[in-house]
Scaffold this motif. Structure first.
Motif, PDB file in Angstrom:
ATOM      1  N   GLY A 194       0.789  -1.222   0.000  1.00  0.00           N
ATOM      2  CA  GLY A 194       0.000   0.000   0.000  1.00  0.00           C
ATOM      3  C   GLY A 194       0.819   1.267   0.000  1.00  0.00           C
ATOM      4  N   THR A 195       2.107   1.192   0.167  1.00  0.00           N
ATOM      5  CA  THR A 195       2.931   2.397   0.252  1.00  0.00           C
ATOM      6  C   THR A 195       3.253   2.943  -1.140  1.00  0.00           C
ATOM      7  N   ALA A 196       3.699   4.195  -1.165  1.00  0.00           N
ATOM      8  CA  ALA A 196       4.048   4.855  -2.424  1.00  0.00           C
ATOM      9  C   ALA A 196       5.338   4.263  -2.978  1.00  0.00           C
ATOM     10  N   PRO A 197       5.549   4.373  -4.299  1.00  0.00           N
ATOM     11  CA  PRO A 197       6.777   3.829  -4.888  1.00  0.00           C
ATOM     12  C   PRO A 197       8.040   4.418  -4.264  1.00  0.00           C
ATOM     13  N   GLY A 198       8.022   5.720  -3.947  1.00  0.00           N
ATOM     14  CA  GLY A 198       9.204   6.318  -3.342  1.00  0.00           C
ATOM     15  C   GLY A 198       9.509   5.714  -1.982  1.00  0.00           C
ATOM     16  N   ALA A 199       8.473   5.464  -1.195  1.00  0.00           N
ATOM     17  CA  ALA A 199       8.673   4.849   0.119  1.00  0.00           C
ATOM     18  C   ALA A 199       9.180   3.419  -0.022  1.00  0.00           C
ATOM     19  N   GLN A 200       8.674   2.672  -0.988  1.00  0.00           N
ATOM     20  CA  GLN A 200       9.172   1.313  -1.212  1.00  0.00           C
ATOM     21  C   GLN A 200      10.651   1.325  -1.611  1.00  0.00           C
ATOM     22  N   LEU A 201      11.032   2.283  -2.471  1.00  0.00           N
ATOM     23  CA  LEU A 201      12.431   2.356  -2.886  1.00  0.00           C
ATOM     24  C   LEU A 201      13.334   2.633  -1.693  1.00  0.00           C
ATOM     25  N   LEU A 202      12.957   3.580  -0.848  1.00  0.00           N
ATOM     26  CA  LEU A 202      13.772   3.872   0.327  1.00  0.00           C
ATOM     27  C   LEU A 202      13.818   2.670   1.268  1.00  0.00           C
ATOM     28  N   ALA A 203      12.739   1.906   1.355  1.00  0.00           N
ATOM     29  CA  ALA A 203      12.704   0.752   2.247  1.00  0.00           C
ATOM     30  C   ALA A 203      13.701  -0.320   1.818  1.00  0.00           C
ATOM     31  N   VAL A 204      13.781  -0.612   0.515  1.00  0.00           N
ATOM     32  CA  VAL A 204      14.707  -1.653   0.077  1.00  0.00           C
ATOM     33  C   VAL A 204      16.154  -1.164   0.190  1.00  0.00           C
ATOM     34  N   LEU A 205      16.397   0.125  -0.021  1.00  0.00           N
ATOM     35  CA  LEU A 205      17.759   0.631   0.138  1.00  0.00           C
ATOM     36  C   LEU A 205      18.179   0.580   1.608  1.00  0.00           C
ATOM     37  N   ARG A 206      17.284   0.902   2.516  1.00  0.00           N
ATOM     38  CA  ARG A 206      17.594   0.819   3.943  1.00  0.00           C
ATOM     39  C   ARG A 206      17.829  -0.630   4.361  1.00  0.00           C
ATOM     40  N   ALA A 207      17.089  -1.569   3.774  1.00  0.00           N
ATOM     41  CA  ALA A 207      17.298  -2.981   4.097  1.00  0.00           C
ATOM     42  C   ALA A 207      18.683  -3.429   3.644  1.00  0.00           C
ATOM     43  N   LEU A 208      19.125  -3.002   2.466  1.00  0.00           N
ATOM     44  CA  LEU A 208      20.477  -3.352   2.026  1.00  0.00           C
ATOM     45  C   LEU A 208      21.527  -2.788   2.979  1.00  0.00           C
ATOM     46  N   ALA A 209      21.337  -1.515   3.367  1.00  0.00           N
ATOM     47  CA  ALA A 209      22.303  -0.902   4.271  1.00  0.00           C
ATOM     48  C   ALA A 209      22.285  -1.572   5.644  1.00  0.00           C
ATOM     49  N   ARG A 210      21.128  -2.073   6.096  1.00  0.00           N
ATOM     50  CA  ARG A 210      21.018  -2.707   7.408  1.00  0.00           C
ATOM     51  C   ARG A 210      21.582  -4.126   7.411  1.00  0.00           C
ATOM     52  N   ASP A 211      21.293  -4.881   6.382  1.00  0.00           N
ATOM     53  CA  ASP A 211      21.664  -6.297   6.384  1.00  0.00           C
ATOM     54  C   ASP A 211      22.965  -6.586   5.666  1.00  0.00           C
ATOM     55  N   GLY A 212      23.495  -5.624   4.903  1.00  0.00           N
ATOM     56  CA  GLY A 212      24.661  -5.913   4.086  1.00  0.00           C
ATOM     57  C   GLY A 212      25.971  -5.570   4.760  1.00  0.00           C
ATOM     58  N   TYR A 213      27.020  -6.283   4.326  1.00  0.00           N
ATOM     59  CA  TYR A 213      28.387  -6.063   4.802  1.00  0.00           C
ATOM     60  C   TYR A 213      29.289  -5.967   3.563  1.00  0.00           C
ATOM     61  N   VAL A 214      30.350  -5.150   3.702  1.00  0.00           N
ATOM     62  CA  VAL A 214      31.227  -4.867   2.576  1.00  0.00           C
ATOM     63  C   VAL A 214      32.505  -5.672   2.704  1.00  0.00           C
ATOM     64  N   SER A 215      32.818  -6.403   1.619  1.00  0.00           N
ATOM     65  CA  SER A 215      34.082  -7.130   1.521  1.00  0.00           C
ATOM     66  C   SER A 215      34.453  -7.227   0.045  1.00  0.00           C
ATOM     67  N   HIS A 216      35.718  -6.862  -0.253  1.00  0.00           N
ATOM     68  CA  HIS A 216      36.199  -6.954  -1.625  1.00  0.00           C
ATOM     69  C   HIS A 216      36.849  -8.290  -1.925  1.00  0.00           C
ATOM     70  N   GLY A 217      36.996  -9.131  -0.900  1.00  0.00           N
ATOM     71  CA  GLY A 217      37.580 -10.456  -1.119  1.00  0.00           C
ATOM     72  C   GLY A 217      39.068 -10.422  -1.436  1.00  0.00           C
ATOM     73  N   VAL A 218      39.784  -9.392  -1.040  1.00  0.00           N
ATOM     74  CA  VAL A 218      41.222  -9.293  -1.278  1.00  0.00           C
ATOM     75  C   VAL A 218      41.934  -9.219   0.066  1.00  0.00           C
ATOM     76  N   GLY A 219      43.153  -9.701   0.114  1.00  0.00           N
ATOM     77  CA  GLY A 219      43.931  -9.652   1.335  1.00  0.00           C
ATOM     78  C   GLY A 219      43.273 -10.445   2.448  1.00  0.00           C
ATOM     79  N   ASP A 220      43.079  -9.782   3.609  1.00  0.00           N
ATOM     80  CA  ASP A 220      42.485 -10.429   4.774  1.00  0.00           C
ATOM     81  C   ASP A 220      40.971 -10.251   4.839  1.00  0.00           C
ATOM     82  N   ASP A 221      40.368  -9.726   3.770  1.00  0.00           N
ATOM     83  CA  ASP A 221      38.915  -9.544   3.781  1.00  0.00           C
ATOM     84  C   ASP A 221      38.204 -10.895   3.793  1.00  0.00           C
ATOM     85  N   ARG A 222      36.954 -10.841   4.256  1.00  0.00           N
ATOM     86  CA  ARG A 222      36.106 -12.029   4.203  1.00  0.00           C
ATOM     87  C   ARG A 222      35.955 -12.451   2.745  1.00  0.00           C
TER      88      ARG A 222
END
Length: 804
Positions: free
Chosen positions: A455-483
């Protein structure tokens, strides 16, 4: 009143007389008006005062050459040579002003001028409009006006039908429409106006010619008002009414599809679909030997600014690339920018930055914001300026030969204003055309459904999925001692990113996942690869005190752009903050709220990956051209310029020689032997004319032969007279013998002459302009005595008798 036939001048004499001052002035002014109106069709191509200077100069030079030819009764070959000389003398300062030494041409300018006659047309179709006075792109317009002026004024002042002088102007108009923009602008109104002026000129010329003919026949003065002015005004009024109606219909009934012109179908010199996706080389920047290496040094960039490398809008399940699946999308059309890009409609902050390239390589030229103009510096500035291409729909720039360590340039650009996060809640999807992604994993749809409310607006849905990525995601380039973290952004890698616990990836994967989820919500989206201080890693920017930012390999990042109905394209950062990655055992089990997904089967159509490098491969480096190809490319413009000049000089002469060859073939292969015998004499007579001998148009064959050198002419004259007026039939053997005598006589005429004299005779137009006496044409019944008298010449022609 009767006119004595003995006092009449030959039929061709009127054409060879000098035109009257009234015809010279009237015909020249009419052609000027026609060409001025037709030149308006070229204005959208240049939109610069340099076009006016080039057009006026070409018009004046062409008119002077044509008027001089008409007054001096010069042959076409002499007029053509004078046209080339005038073009060479005035073309460089007006059509190639950057290569001129004041008002004088230079050697390089002449090469560019004559090479542009053949090559600049294609270059004009691959450059973004308007082109101004960029390089030699004014040459097509200048040479078109010059040729149209010479041809139009010559026809208006010398031809028997001066109304045909409007045809060159119509050709100039058509050429301007063909090379012009694809949008319709003023072509309908202009075409109607030009056609109306041409019809008025044709109508007036016809009535003037008729009045002159009546006056010459009756010997009485014909009233100009009644015979010329009144019919011309009536016809003009009729044409004006028709023009108004046609213009109204053309403006009201608009075409249903976009106009197709030459630039819409020409093959572009830069094809982005043949280039490796720059996002595939993302991990190469993160290697230990590249992470701390200086890539770019930028001066004048605002704090936190973003430097764009490339905008990618086409996803095929393997890579994100530029240009659409087949290069037909708007993002695949790269054009040269000769002057500047119109950014008046962009609201934002205007900046000017200087860029110095160090370690960065590739065909994609880093830019900032919405590019307005670029200026290259250094030893390779001219070559880089010619190799610069821009896609206006995405803001992606490219150098065909690749960016090198010598590349230095300045950018004028506008940084568009961006909405705040609170404003984005009410954002609605825009209508930008972006290629539909293929082979999108099911996890994208599942994540969008799990993290958003229907039921939410498209803009609100877009912000929701971006916030979910920022909340659940972790950054690793897979080089050196990275995960450990897989590189790449194919469908299986995005599926793994969105279903793994914890979610581990880097900007390459998060940007692609965010763009696909934005498309799932309904927003047109694309991925942007570039550099930003700190590279979204939380590291401080490497900025010196003089406002110069140094970008290293670790500063590379990827973001997304979404098209909104309120603000247009908006750049968003979908990347999580860099923080410690927990172990899988430390993850607290949570109820599964997302439906179980499976890895989709391979696509039905095999993906073409032969042009893609492995994800961890180094960034693409333009292939080095072999030495022989470099030499060939350096020599080719000079060779084409010399070839073009030679063709311009020799084409009229070659055309004259070809016409004479065809005439000789027609005469020698005539079906009737009698006609072949007469044709042999005509060929000999034409050789006399072209060789400079005076041949009186009303003279008999025997009289012509008596004044010609050698004795073969008398035999030819006797044989032709016998064939025309004799009672006996002519057989094939007699015709062949006559042609053999004619060939020998013609060769004898050229003996003893130098090569220059023989060339003048071969290209002379005297025989083509001369008319044979009507009585010299053989009659099919010439052998019959009753008809030979009527078919033969008059008993006395100019006081001379003909012996039969």
């Amino acid at each position: 009143m009767s006119v004595d036939s003995g006092q009449r001048r030959p039929r061709g004499a009127a054409r060879r007389d000098r035109p009257s001052p009234v015809r010279l002035v009237g015909g020249t002014l009419a052609v000027w008006l026609l060409l001025a109106v037709a030149s308006v069709a070229w204005w959208p191509v240049y939109q610069d005062t340099s076009m006016v200077a080039a057009g006026v100069t070409a018009l004046v030079v062409g008119s002077l050459v044509a008027v001089l030819g008409a007054v001096s009764r010069l042959p076409a070959a002499a007029v053509a040579v004078a046209t080339v000389v005038g073009f060479a003398a005035t073309g460089v300062p007006t059509a190639v002003p950057d290569e001129a030494a004041g008002l004088l041409p230079t050697g390089r300018g002449l090469v560019d001028l004559f090479a542009g006659v053949a090559l600049a047309w294609r270059q004009l179709l691959t450059v973004d409009l308007p082109v101004g006075s960029y390089e030699a792109l004014l040459v097509p317009y200048a040479v078109s006006v010059l040729l149209a002026a010479v041809t139009g004024v010559s026809v208006a002042t010398r031809a028997s039908r001066p109304e045909l002088a409007s045809l060159p102007a119509l050709a100039l108009f058509v050429a301007g429409v063909v090379v012009g923009p694809s949008r319709l602008e003023t072509s309908v109104v202009l075409a109607v106006v030009l056609a109306g002026i041409a019809l008025v000129w044709a109508l007036t010329s016809r009535h003037v010619r008729r009045a002159v003919a009546v006056a010459g026949t009756t010997g009485a003065r014909v009233p100009v008002g009644r015979a010329v002015v009144r019919p011309a005004l009536v016809g003009t009024a009729t044409i004006a009414v028709a023009a108004v109606v046609a213009t109204g219909l053309g403006l009201v009934v608009t075409p249903s599809a976009a106009r197709t012109v030459a630039r819409t179908d020409v093959v572009k010199p830069f094809d982005p679909t043949t280039q490796v996706s720059p996002l595939s080389g993302f991990r190469a920047y993160q290697r230990s030997d590249e992470a701390d290496r200086t890539q770019l040094t930028v001066s004048g960039l605002p704090a936190g600014g973003f430097v764009r490398v490339a905008t990618l809008d086409t996803y095929d399940g393997v890579v994100y690339r530029v240009g659409g699946p087949d290069g037909a999308a708007a993002s695949g059309s790269f054009e040269r920018v000769p002057t500047s890009v119109d950014t008046r409609d962009v609201r934002g902050t205007r900046v000017r930055v200087d860029v110095r390239v160090s370690g960065y390589r590739g065909v994609w030229l880093p830019t900032v914001g919405d590019l307005e103009a670029v200026t290259f510096r250094g030893a390779a500035a001219d070559e880089e300026r010619s190799a610069f291409f821009l896609n206006r729909s995405t803001g992606t720039a490219a150098l065909v030969d690749g960016v090198t360590g010598r590349t230095r340039y300045s950018l004028s650009a506008v940084l568009p204003d961006q909405p705040t996060e609170d404003e984005l809640v009410d954002a609605r999807p825009g209508d930008a055309a972006v290629p539909t992604p293929r082979s999108v994993p099911d996890a994208v749809r599942d994540v969008v459904r799990a993290d958003t409310d229907d039921g939410t607006a498209p803009g609100a849905q877009l912000l929701a999925v971006l916030r979910a990525l920022a909340r659940d995601g972790y950054v690793s380039h897979g080089v050196g001692d990275d995960r450990p973290s897989r590189s790449g952004h194919g469908a299986d890698r995005i599926e793994q990113l969105l279903t793994a616990q914890p979610m581990v990836g880097d900007q390459e994967q998060y940007a692609v996942a965010a763009a696909l989820m934005a498309r799932e919500i309904g927003f047109p989206a694309r991925v942007v690869l570039g550099f930003t201080p700190g590279g979204d890693s939380g590291a401080p920017a490497d900025t010196t005190v003089d406002d110069t930012t140094t970008f290293r390999g670790s500063d590379v990042t990827a973001r997304i752009e979404v098209d909104t109905a309120q603000w247009g394209w908006v750049m968003l950062d979908p990347n999580p903050d860099v923080r410690e990655i927990p172990d899988e055992s430390e993850q607290t089990p949570e109820p599964v709220t997302r439906p179980e997904t499976v890895v989709p089967p391979p696509p039905a159509e095999p993906q073409e990956q032969d042009q893609q490098t492995p994800p961890d491969a180094d960034r693409e480096t333009p292939p080095t051209q072999p030495l022989w190809l470099q030499v060939l490319l350096a020599v080719l413009p000079w060779a084409l310029g010399v070839l073009g000049l030679s063709m311009v000089l020799l084409l009229p002469a070659a055309g004259i020689v070809l016409v004479k060859r065809l005439r000789r073939r027609r005469r020698r292969r005539a079906p009737d032997p009698r006609a072949r015998v007469v044709g042999a004499w005509d060929e000999y007579r034409d050789a006399l004319l072209d060789g400079g001998h005076d041949v009186v148009p009303t003279a008999t064959r025997q009289e012509v032969a008596s004044t010609a050198p050698g004795s073969d002419g008398a035999a030819l004259a006797a044989g032709a007279d016998a064939a025309v007026f004799g009672p006996a039939d002519v057989d094939d053997q007699t015709a062949e013998r006559t042609w053999a005598i004619a060939d020998t006589a013609i060769v004898a005429l050229g003996s003893g002459r130098d090569r220059r004299a023989r060339f003048r005779a071969a290209t002379s137009l005297r025989s083509l302009r001369s008319r044979r006496p009507a009585w010299s044409v053989p009659s099919r019944h010439a052998a019959e005595p009753a008809e030979s008298a009527s078919a033969g010449p008059p008993a006395a022609v100019g006081g001379r008798s003909e012996r039969r």
